[in-house]
Motif scaffolding. Structure first.
Motif, PDB file in Angstrom:
ATOM      1  N   ALA A   1      40.794 -59.121 -52.343  1.00  0.00           N
ATOM      2  CA  ALA A   1      42.113 -59.513 -52.834  1.00  0.00           C
ATOM      3  C   ALA A   1      43.073 -58.332 -52.754  1.00  0.00           C
ATOM      4  O   ALA A   1      42.667 -57.180 -52.569  1.00  0.00           O
ATOM      5  CB  ALA A   1      41.991 -60.001 -54.276  1.00  0.00           C
TER       6      ALA A   1
ATOM      7  N   TYR B   1      43.145 -55.271 -59.180  1.00  0.00           N
ATOM      8  CA  TYR B   1      43.412 -56.368 -58.253  1.00  0.00           C
ATOM      9  C   TYR B   1      44.550 -57.247 -58.761  1.00  0.00           C
ATOM     10  O   TYR B   1      44.870 -57.264 -59.954  1.00  0.00           O
ATOM     11  CB  TYR B   1      42.147 -57.196 -58.048  1.00  0.00           C
ATOM     12  CG  TYR B   1      41.090 -56.457 -57.261  1.00  0.00           C
ATOM     13  CD1 TYR B   1      41.156 -56.382 -55.877  1.00  0.00           C
ATOM     14  CD2 TYR B   1      40.041 -55.809 -57.910  1.00  0.00           C
ATOM     15  CE1 TYR B   1      40.198 -55.692 -55.151  1.00  0.00           C
ATOM     16  CE2 TYR B   1      39.077 -55.112 -57.192  1.00  0.00           C
ATOM     17  CZ  TYR B   1      39.165 -55.057 -55.814  1.00  0.00           C
ATOM     18  OH  TYR B   1      38.222 -54.361 -55.103  1.00  0.00           O
TER      19      TYR B   1
ATOM     20  N   THR C   1      46.002 -63.031 -59.422  1.00  0.00           N
ATOM     21  CA  THR C   1      45.351 -64.245 -58.925  1.00  0.00           C
ATOM     22  C   THR C   1      43.835 -64.103 -58.916  1.00  0.00           C
ATOM     23  O   THR C   1      43.100 -65.073 -59.123  1.00  0.00           O
ATOM     24  CB  THR C   1      45.843 -64.568 -57.500  1.00  0.00           C
ATOM     25  OG1 THR C   1      47.265 -64.609 -57.495  1.00  0.00           O
ATOM     26  CG2 THR C   1      45.290 -65.911 -57.035  1.00  0.00           C
ATOM     27  N   TYR C   2      43.370 -62.879 -58.674  1.00  0.00           N
ATOM     28  CA  TYR C   2      41.934 -62.587 -58.665  1.00  0.00           C
ATOM     29  C   TYR C   2      41.692 -61.388 -59.578  1.00  0.00           C
ATOM     30  O   TYR C   2      41.478 -60.269 -59.103  1.00  0.00           O
ATOM     31  CB  TYR C   2      41.449 -62.282 -57.251  1.00  0.00           C
ATOM     32  CG  TYR C   2      41.683 -63.400 -56.275  1.00  0.00           C
ATOM     33  CD1 TYR C   2      40.779 -64.454 -56.173  1.00  0.00           C
ATOM     34  CD2 TYR C   2      42.818 -63.422 -55.462  1.00  0.00           C
ATOM     35  CE1 TYR C   2      40.995 -65.492 -55.280  1.00  0.00           C
ATOM     36  CE2 TYR C   2      43.039 -64.454 -54.566  1.00  0.00           C
ATOM     37  CZ  TYR C   2      42.124 -65.487 -54.481  1.00  0.00           C
ATOM     38  OH  TYR C   2      42.343 -66.518 -53.598  1.00  0.00           O
TER      39      TYR C   2
ATOM     40  N   VAL D   1      34.608 -57.948 -62.725  1.00  0.00           N
ATOM     41  CA  VAL D   1      35.255 -59.243 -62.536  1.00  0.00           C
ATOM     42  C   VAL D   1      35.981 -59.592 -63.827  1.00  0.00           C
ATOM     43  O   VAL D   1      35.393 -59.548 -64.912  1.00  0.00           O
ATOM     44  CB  VAL D   1      34.224 -60.343 -62.202  1.00  0.00           C
ATOM     45  CG1 VAL D   1      34.912 -61.702 -62.101  1.00  0.00           C
ATOM     46  CG2 VAL D   1      33.500 -60.012 -60.907  1.00  0.00           C
TER      47      VAL D   1
END
Length: 233
Positions: free
Chosen positions: A145, A172, A175-176, A203
């Motif tokens: 991303a 990032y 969106t991600y 994440v």
């Protein structure tokens, strides 16, 4: 490398050096000596040395380049000179993120050859931009991303080993959501250069905590202490 170390101390206004955990200063008699392939091999960590969930990839081709030093899409610099190369790669992957550790030992014919190689790596580091950003590309070209990445550089001294560490922090696009932290240490002594790279990928939302510096400090310190322990036998 005394003159180069003094030059490093001026980068980014840094006025102190970082000491690695697990390493001690054995005095001037232990500095600048000759290392062997067996000594560098003694510093290659096994999965159990870091944690129970770490594994070694099934296939690790011999590298022709070192770890990426600069932020963004910078290429991995080629291995300078013509050294013997010792490598090790470990990884720990999970649902919430991943960790990776890579180490490269470069053994040169003598100290002047090492100094020349180290200077080329330092020149690459000093040319790094402070930040870099990248928009997400087409899926067929890149699975990563878009992100913004920054870098800090500190001098690094541990016993007779002297060099620098670059620490990159990547965030990032929303969106991600996710982030990544990468520390690359480059130190030299005698006829050897040792490079280590410790990376953590998260994440979702996450803020870098003190444990990241503690972990790369401990792991890299273990590598150097094992190399020097083998040399002292």
């Amino acid at each position: 490398m005394a003159t180069r170390s003094l030059r490093l101390l001026t980068l980014g206004g840094v006025a102190v050096t970082l000491a690695l955990a697990g390493c001690t200063d054995d005095g001037d008699a232990a500095r600048g000596g000759t290392y062997t392939t067996a000594m560098l091999q003694a510093g290659v960590l096994q999965p159990a040395d870091i944690g129970s969930t770490w594994k070694r990839p099934e296939q690790t081709p011999p590298p022709s380049s070192i770890m990426q030093l600069c932020p963004g899409a910078a290429a991995r610099p080629p291995i300078p000179g013509s050294p013997a190369v010792v490598t090790g790669v470990l990884a720990d992957e999970g649902d919430k993120g991943a960790q990776a550790f890579e180490q490269i030992g470069l053994l040169y014919k003598d100290a002047p050859a090492m100094e020349k190689a180290f200077t080329s790596l330092q020149d690459t580091m000093e040319a790094c931009p402070p930040t870099a950003s990248r928009s997400a590309g087409p899926a067929k070209e890149s699975s990563e991303a878009g992100y913004t990445e920054s870098i800090t550089i500190d001098p690094l001294v541990s016993g007779g080993w002297k060099g620098f560490v670059t620490q990159r922090h990547k965030i990032y696009e929303p969106t991600y959501p996710g982030s990544a932290d990468v520390a690359v240490a480059v130190v030299g002594q005698g006829n050897a250069i040792i490079l280590t790279s410790y990376a953590v990928y998260w994440v979702g939302e996450h803020s870098t905590g003190p444990e990241f510096r503690t972990d790369w400090n401990r792991i890299t310190g273990t590598v150097l202490s094992r190399v020097d322990a083998k040399r002292s036998k």
